[in-house]
Design an enzyme around this catalytic site. Sequence first.
Site, PDB file in Angstrom:
ATOM      1  N   PHE A  19       0.586  -1.121   0.044  1.00 44.17           N
ATOM      2  CA  PHE A  19      -0.048  -0.055   0.019  1.00 44.17           C
ATOM      3  C   PHE A  19       0.867   1.163   0.080  1.00 44.17           C
ATOM      4  O   PHE A  19       0.400   2.203   0.726  1.00 44.17           O
ATOM      5  CB  PHE A  19      -1.077   0.087   1.103  1.00 44.17           C
ATOM      6  CG  PHE A  19      -1.538  -1.439   1.443  1.00 44.17           C
ATOM      7  CD1 PHE A  19      -2.472  -1.726   0.374  1.00 44.17           C
ATOM      8  CD2 PHE A  19      -1.324  -2.248   2.404  1.00 44.17           C
ATOM      9  CE1 PHE A  19      -3.029  -3.104   0.568  1.00 44.17           C
ATOM     10  CE2 PHE A  19      -1.749  -3.468   2.658  1.00 44.17           C
ATOM     11  CZ  PHE A  19      -2.838  -3.643   1.639  1.00 44.17           C
ATOM     12  N   CYS A  20       2.105   1.449  -0.621  1.00 47.49           N
ATOM     13  CA  CYS A  20       2.658   2.357  -0.851  1.00 47.49           C
ATOM     14  C   CYS A  20       3.213   3.137   0.646  1.00 47.49           C
ATOM     15  O   CYS A  20       3.236   4.228   0.934  1.00 47.49           O
ATOM     16  CB  CYS A  20       2.155   3.673  -1.666  1.00 47.49           C
ATOM     17  SG  CYS A  20       1.923   3.214  -3.484  1.00 47.49           S
ATOM     18  N   ALA A  21       3.404   2.198   1.351  1.00 51.27           N
ATOM     19  CA  ALA A  21       3.797   2.563   2.759  1.00 51.27           C
ATOM     20  C   ALA A  21       4.644   1.375   3.417  1.00 51.27           C
ATOM     21  O   ALA A  21       4.482   0.831   4.521  1.00 51.27           O
ATOM     22  CB  ALA A  21       2.338   2.656   3.581  1.00 51.27           C
TER      23      ALA A  21
END
Length: 465
Positions: free
Chosen positions: A391-393
């Site tokens: 999740f781009c985290a």
Amino acid sequence: MTVTEQFATREAVRPAPAAQATVTDAAARPRPVGPGPLAVLADAGLEVPVLGGGFVRHVNLDVAASAPALEVVAQQVTRVLPYYASVHRGSGYPSQLSTSLVEDARLAVARHVGARDDDLVVFTRNTTDALNLLAGAVPGDTVVLDLEHHANLLPWRSRRLVEGRATIAATLEALDAELARTPAALLSVTGASNVTGEVLPIDRLAEIAHAHGARIAVDAAQLLPHRRVDVAASGIDYLAFSGHKAYAPFGAGALVGRADWLDAAPAYLAGGGAVDAVRVDGVDWKHGVERHEAGTPNVIGAVALARALAELERLGDDARHDHEQALTRRLHEGLAAQRGVRVLSGFGDEQGDGLGDRLGIATIELERGSVGLLAAALGAEHGISVRAGRFCAHPFFERTATRANGLRASLGAGSSADDVDRFLDALATLIADGPAHAYDRSPEGWCPRVDDRPRPDFAADFALA
């Protein structure tokens, strides 16, 4: 065959149930008691094909990535399109109207987020674009947390990262200590985690930043579509958010905040509209929003964003909060009852119902098996959209998870109790029995070995003959 074998072999080991039966069963099952959709969305009632034939009502639990358009937003865009024209310098009626629409949208955005009278509202493409713009204006170090989306982790030229602690309270103490240890120009934090939905206390974070002479920027991509944000009242210096997460997926976002840093920074884009004068030996750049909005602006996107925010206001802050909180509890309680599933959480500050302050987001990991395969089967066999990955985290995910990837379900104003129950039922079935069809893994992820789902006619419009 065990759950492990089902997900490890990635093979279909039982005959696929007829998709028509899925439609019939869903229609025959009594609608659950609980919150229904709060808003009318442009995709309301959308039916999608499933493997084996037939259609089912689409369940969109990928709202945290991109929300569908509100119906009133789609209608507004349709009304505006015939009048679309270039802005600011055109003499014709459509151009003058388009100019007025953009500037009215700017005022509407400022009012919705409680901007100060002298704050700028710069239209951008999205939150990532807005934070990259701000990064070029910060005169010093930026302090960030490890729970940030990459949009608020990667742009900063001089970044100091603070690792989150076991609780939000302890994390605030760590940020306080870091800012006291070495001065920084900016503290940039997310309003709510896109992985866990946990909401940070923005007012308190602003107090900490200002106590140490720093400003605060808030990545409100997740927060703003679900909670009202008040820039002036909360002490926020800069706010960034995206229209595509706020039910206006027409390519516009915004950076709202103090003018001095932005006026002193180089123009974000060098081009027409950002200059007062261009000479062979130099350029006189404009100040204010025009300095960073070179080129033709996204008129339709700005109008859509303003209309979406107005509709969220009409729905009411309390109504949206109560609606989504009821569904969030339903989702988390259902996941807690699932075997072989762990729900991720970044902090241990849960109170009352055990959720703490959290948006309608739940990310799970499986004790065994592939969440990528699970997500593919939910979409292809059950018509349920979720998301699998990190999740781009990545730093935050790696700190909270024990597996390589997670599966995220996210709710919005258009979600219903039936959506949550459809997801929980399908999840339990897939974990217990495995997918009904065979899937292969490709560089793009898991996909059906044989995909017989038809595409709509418009999807072939651009195909070469």
